[in-house]
Design a protein around this motif. Structure first.
Motif, mmCIF file in Angstrom:
data_model
loop_
_atom_site.group_PDB
_atom_site.id
_atom_site.type_symbol
_atom_site.label_atom_id
_atom_site.label_comp_id
_atom_site.label_asym_id
_atom_site.label_seq_id
_atom_site.Cartn_x
_atom_site.Cartn_y
_atom_site.Cartn_z
ATOM 1 N N HIS A 16 0.854 -1.192 0.000
ATOM 2 C CA HIS A 16 0.000 0.000 0.000
ATOM 3 C C HIS A 16 0.888 1.239 0.000
ATOM 4 N N ASP A 17 0.679 2.116 -0.968
ATOM 5 C CA ASP A 17 1.470 3.343 -1.149
ATOM 6 C C ASP A 17 2.907 3.078 -1.561
ATOM 7 N N ALA A 18 3.193 1.870 -2.015
ATOM 8 C CA ALA A 18 4.534 1.579 -2.540
ATOM 9 C C ALA A 18 4.703 2.313 -3.864
ATOM 10 N N GLY A 19 5.933 2.552 -4.228
ATOM 11 C CA GLY A 19 6.194 3.289 -5.452
ATOM 12 C C GLY A 19 7.064 2.497 -6.410
ATOM 13 N N ILE A 20 6.704 2.535 -7.673
ATOM 14 C CA ILE A 20 7.537 1.912 -8.690
ATOM 15 C C ILE A 20 8.660 2.891 -8.989
ATOM 16 N N ARG A 21 9.863 2.522 -8.641
ATOM 17 C CA ARG A 21 11.017 3.406 -8.785
ATOM 18 C C ARG A 21 11.608 3.353 -10.187
ATOM 19 N N ARG A 22 11.643 2.149 -10.771
ATOM 20 C CA ARG A 22 12.311 1.999 -12.061
ATOM 21 C C ARG A 22 11.731 0.804 -12.804
ATOM 22 N N VAL A 23 11.618 0.946 -14.117
ATOM 23 C CA VAL A 23 11.253 -0.151 -15.010
ATOM 24 C C VAL A 23 12.332 -0.223 -16.087
ATOM 25 N N ILE A 24 12.969 -1.369 -16.188
ATOM 26 C CA ILE A 24 14.013 -1.565 -17.189
ATOM 27 C C ILE A 24 13.544 -2.667 -18.130
ATOM 28 N N VAL A 25 13.445 -2.339 -19.404
ATOM 29 C CA VAL A 25 13.069 -3.314 -20.428
ATOM 30 C C VAL A 25 14.315 -3.598 -21.249
ATOM 31 N N ASP A 26 14.673 -4.871 -21.337
ATOM 32 C CA ASP A 26 15.879 -5.263 -22.053
ATOM 33 C C ASP A 26 15.517 -6.359 -23.041
ATOM 34 N N GLN A 27 15.980 -6.195 -24.263
ATOM 35 C CA GLN A 27 15.744 -7.202 -25.284
ATOM 36 C C GLN A 27 16.991 -7.347 -26.129
ATOM 37 N N ASP A 28 17.444 -8.577 -26.261
ATOM 38 C CA ASP A 28 18.597 -8.859 -27.116
ATOM 39 C C ASP A 28 18.137 -9.023 -28.555
ATOM 40 N N PHE A 29 18.925 -8.504 -29.459
ATOM 41 C CA PHE A 29 18.685 -8.707 -30.878
ATOM 42 C C PHE A 29 19.909 -9.410 -31.440
ATOM 43 N N GLY A 30 19.697 -10.292 -32.379
ATOM 44 C CA GLY A 30 20.811 -11.008 -32.974
ATOM 45 C C GLY A 30 20.373 -12.366 -33.452
ATOM 46 N N ARG A 31 21.325 -13.270 -33.503
ATOM 47 C CA ARG A 31 21.045 -14.597 -34.048
ATOM 48 C C ARG A 31 20.057 -15.383 -33.206
ATOM 49 N N GLU A 32 20.261 -15.398 -31.912
ATOM 50 C CA GLU A 32 19.380 -16.162 -31.028
ATOM 51 C C GLU A 32 18.867 -15.244 -29.924
ATOM 52 N N PRO A 33 17.825 -14.479 -30.199
ATOM 53 C CA PRO A 33 17.320 -13.574 -29.161
ATOM 54 C C PRO A 33 16.777 -14.361 -27.962
ATOM 55 N N ARG A 34 17.091 -13.866 -26.773
ATOM 56 C CA ARG A 34 16.630 -14.521 -25.542
ATOM 57 C C ARG A 34 15.223 -14.088 -25.170
ATOM 58 N N GLY A 35 14.687 -13.105 -25.837
ATOM 59 C CA GLY A 35 13.392 -12.583 -25.442
ATOM 60 C C GLY A 35 13.553 -11.380 -24.545
ATOM 61 N N ARG A 36 12.440 -10.748 -24.284
ATOM 62 C CA ARG A 36 12.454 -9.545 -23.453
ATOM 63 C C ARG A 36 12.542 -9.897 -21.978
ATOM 64 N N VAL A 37 13.318 -9.104 -21.270
ATOM 65 C CA VAL A 37 13.446 -9.216 -19.823
ATOM 66 C C VAL A 37 13.044 -7.870 -19.245
ATOM 67 N N VAL A 38 12.237 -7.885 -18.190
ATOM 68 C CA VAL A 38 11.812 -6.649 -17.539
ATOM 69 C C VAL A 38 12.178 -6.725 -16.066
#
Length: 135
Positions: A16-38
């Motif tokens: 209750h009343d917590a705050g989202i401080r940061r959202v980091i979206v990471d996605q690899d591009f290339g031969r074998e992408p691992r998918g998005r990580v948040v």
């Protein structure tokens, strides 16, 4: 995140009343992408420790879709209820606006995404405490 891991998270922190401080979206591009990580960093109050807050990380892997909508006029990134974790079709949904269900669980993965301002769908994830940075 297993059911036991989610239960441990919700038992340790009051959101209750917590705050989202940061959202980091990471996605690899290339031969074998691992998918998005948040990575979500949320300042949450430790249960039973008065006013002590800790930064909690939710690391979501293989994120299929997400929505971050700050246009509602409400304070951006403020949680009114604990995150709601559901599973539909083999995927985990993390809804940070769960108060709109009034305590009732959603009936489908589509319902999780309807009208939610902060929601993520992923194959899995973990949570951890972000250790203080000492200079």
């Amino acid at each position: 995140m297993t059911a036991e891991g989610i239960a441990a998270l919700l038992a340790r922190y009051e959101f209750h009343d917590a705050g989202i401080r940061r959202v980091i979206v990471d996605q690899d591009f290339g031969r074998e992408p691992r998918g998005r990580v948040v990575r979500l960093v949320i300042d949450a109050r430790v249960v039973g420790e008065a006013l002590r807050w800790e930064p909690v990380c939710l690391d979501l892997v293989d994120v299929k879709r997400f929505r971050i909508d700050e246009s509602s006029g409400a304070p951006a990134g403020v949680l009114y209820d604990p995150p709601q974790f559901t599973r539909f079709d083999g995927l985990m949904q993390v809804d940070l606006c769960a108060e709109r269900f009034g305590g009732l669980p959603p009936r489908s993965r589509q319902e999780v995404f309807e009208d939610s301002e902060w929601v993520f769908e992923a194959a899995g994830g973990t949570w951890s405490v972000l250790e203080p940075w000492h200079a």
